[in-house]
Design a protein around this motif. Structure first.
Motif, mmCIF file in Angstrom:
data_model
loop_
_atom_site.group_PDB
_atom_site.id
_atom_site.type_symbol
_atom_site.label_atom_id
_atom_site.label_comp_id
_atom_site.label_asym_id
_atom_site.label_seq_id
_atom_site.Cartn_x
_atom_site.Cartn_y
_atom_site.Cartn_z
ATOM 1 N N LYS A 5 0.839 -1.206 0.000
ATOM 2 C CA LYS A 5 0.000 0.000 0.000
ATOM 3 C C LYS A 5 0.874 1.256 0.000
ATOM 4 O O LYS A 5 0.597 2.218 -0.735
ATOM 5 N N ILE A 6 1.955 1.228 0.772
ATOM 6 C CA ILE A 6 2.860 2.386 0.823
ATOM 7 C C ILE A 6 3.530 2.589 -0.529
ATOM 8 O O ILE A 6 3.661 3.717 -1.017
ATOM 9 N N LEU A 9 1.026 4.134 -2.792
ATOM 10 C CA LEU A 9 0.831 5.546 -2.435
ATOM 11 C C LEU A 9 2.020 6.390 -2.910
ATOM 12 O O LEU A 9 1.843 7.527 -3.370
ATOM 13 N N LEU A 10 3.238 5.838 -2.809
ATOM 14 C CA LEU A 10 4.407 6.579 -3.294
ATOM 15 C C LEU A 10 4.338 6.789 -4.804
ATOM 16 O O LEU A 10 4.686 7.860 -5.305
ATOM 17 N N GLU A 11 3.887 5.772 -5.517
ATOM 18 C CA GLU A 11 3.746 5.911 -6.971
ATOM 19 C C GLU A 11 2.703 6.966 -7.309
ATOM 20 O O GLU A 11 2.918 7.815 -8.185
ATOM 21 N N LYS A 12 1.588 6.957 -6.578
ATOM 22 C CA LYS A 12 0.571 7.997 -6.795
ATOM 23 C C LYS A 12 1.116 9.373 -6.418
ATOM 24 O O LYS A 12 0.819 10.371 -7.068
ATOM 25 N N THR A 19 -4.413 12.079 -2.435
ATOM 26 C CA THR A 19 -5.283 12.985 -1.686
ATOM 27 C C THR A 19 -4.541 13.412 -0.431
ATOM 28 O O THR A 19 -3.458 12.896 -0.118
ATOM 29 N N LEU A 20 -5.119 14.329 0.314
ATOM 30 C CA LEU A 20 -4.479 14.791 1.544
ATOM 31 C C LEU A 20 -4.400 13.667 2.578
ATOM 32 O O LEU A 20 -3.415 13.554 3.320
ATOM 33 N N GLN A 21 -5.403 12.816 2.637
ATOM 34 C CA GLN A 21 -5.395 11.707 3.582
ATOM 35 C C GLN A 21 -4.283 10.706 3.231
ATOM 36 O O GLN A 21 -3.592 10.188 4.117
ATOM 37 N N GLU A 22 -4.107 10.437 1.950
ATOM 38 C CA GLU A 22 -3.064 9.505 1.530
ATOM 39 C C GLU A 22 -1.673 10.081 1.810
ATOM 40 O O GLU A 22 -0.771 9.359 2.245
ATOM 41 N N GLU A 23 -1.522 11.365 1.626
ATOM 42 C CA GLU A 23 -0.243 11.997 1.950
ATOM 43 C C GLU A 23 0.021 11.943 3.449
ATOM 44 O O GLU A 23 1.156 11.772 3.880
#
Length: 163
Positions: A5-6, A9-12, A19-23
Motif C-alpha cells: 500500500k505504501i 501511495l508513493l507511486e501515486k 489525496t491529503l489523507q493519503e499523503e
C-alpha cells in the motif's frame, strides 16, 4: 500488505495523484523508526514536511510602500515629452508638400552637391583606412616568422640526416 500500500501511495504521490489523507498516511509511515530499506530514500522528503511545520518567519514586513510618486510623475513627464515631439515632428511634415523630395532643379548645382557628398564619403573612408595601416607591418612580421619557421624546418632535416 502495508508495504504494498505504501509503495502504491508513493507511486501515486510521484504522479501527483494523492489525496491529503493519503499523503498523511505517507507522512506517518515515514515518521516511524521501522521503514523498509529500499524506501529509506523517501524519509528526508517527508521528514522535511514534519520539520517545516514548526518553522516561523521572524522578519518584520514593512507595511508602508516606498515613495513611488516621483517615478510616476517622471513617467508622465516622459510620455508628455514624447507626445510633444511626435506632434511637432508630424506638424513639420504636414506643412511641406508631398512633391518636394529634396530634388535640385539646376543640373550643375546637383552635380556639385554630389561631388561634395562623395568627397566627404572619401575623406571618411580614408580616415578609416589610415588607422588600419599598421596591418601591413603586422603582415611583414608574420612573413619573417614564417621564414624563421622554414629555417628551423630545414635545420631539423639536416640534423636528422647527420644522425
Amino acid at each position: 500488505m502495508v508495504l504494498n500500500k505504501i509503495e502504491q501511495l508513493l507511486e501515486k504521490y510521484e504522479n501527483a495523484e494523492t489525496t491529503l489523507q493519503e499523503e498523511q498516511e505517507l507522512k506517518t509511515y515515514f515518521s516511524q523508526d521501522q521503514i523498509a530499506p529500499h524506501l529509506e530514500v523517501y524519509r528526508p522528503l517527508f521528514a522535511y514536511y514534519k520539520a517545516s511545520k514548526h518553522e516561523t518567519f521572524t522578519k518584520d514586513i514593512p507595511l508602508k510602500t516606498k515613495n513611488t510618486n516621483v517615478y510616476k510623475w517622471l513617467t508622465v513627464a516622459a510620455v508628455g515629452v514624447l507626445m510633444l515631439g511626435f506632434y511637432f515632428n508630424t506638424s513639420k511634415h504636414i506643412t511641406t508638400t508631398d512633391d518636394d523630395l529634396g530634388t535640385i532643379q539646376d543640373p550643375e548645382l546637383a552635380y556639385n552637391e554630389v561631388v561634395n557628398t562623395l568627397e566627404l564619403i572619401s575623406k571618411t573612408l580614408n580616415k578609416g583606412t589610415a588607422t588600419v595601416g599598421y596591418l601591413q607591418t603586422y603582415n611583414q612580421g608574420i612573413a619573417t616568422v614564417n621564414y624563421i619557421h622554414e629555417l628551423e624546418h630545414t635545420s631539423n632535416i639536416i640534423f636528422k640526416n647527420n644522425k
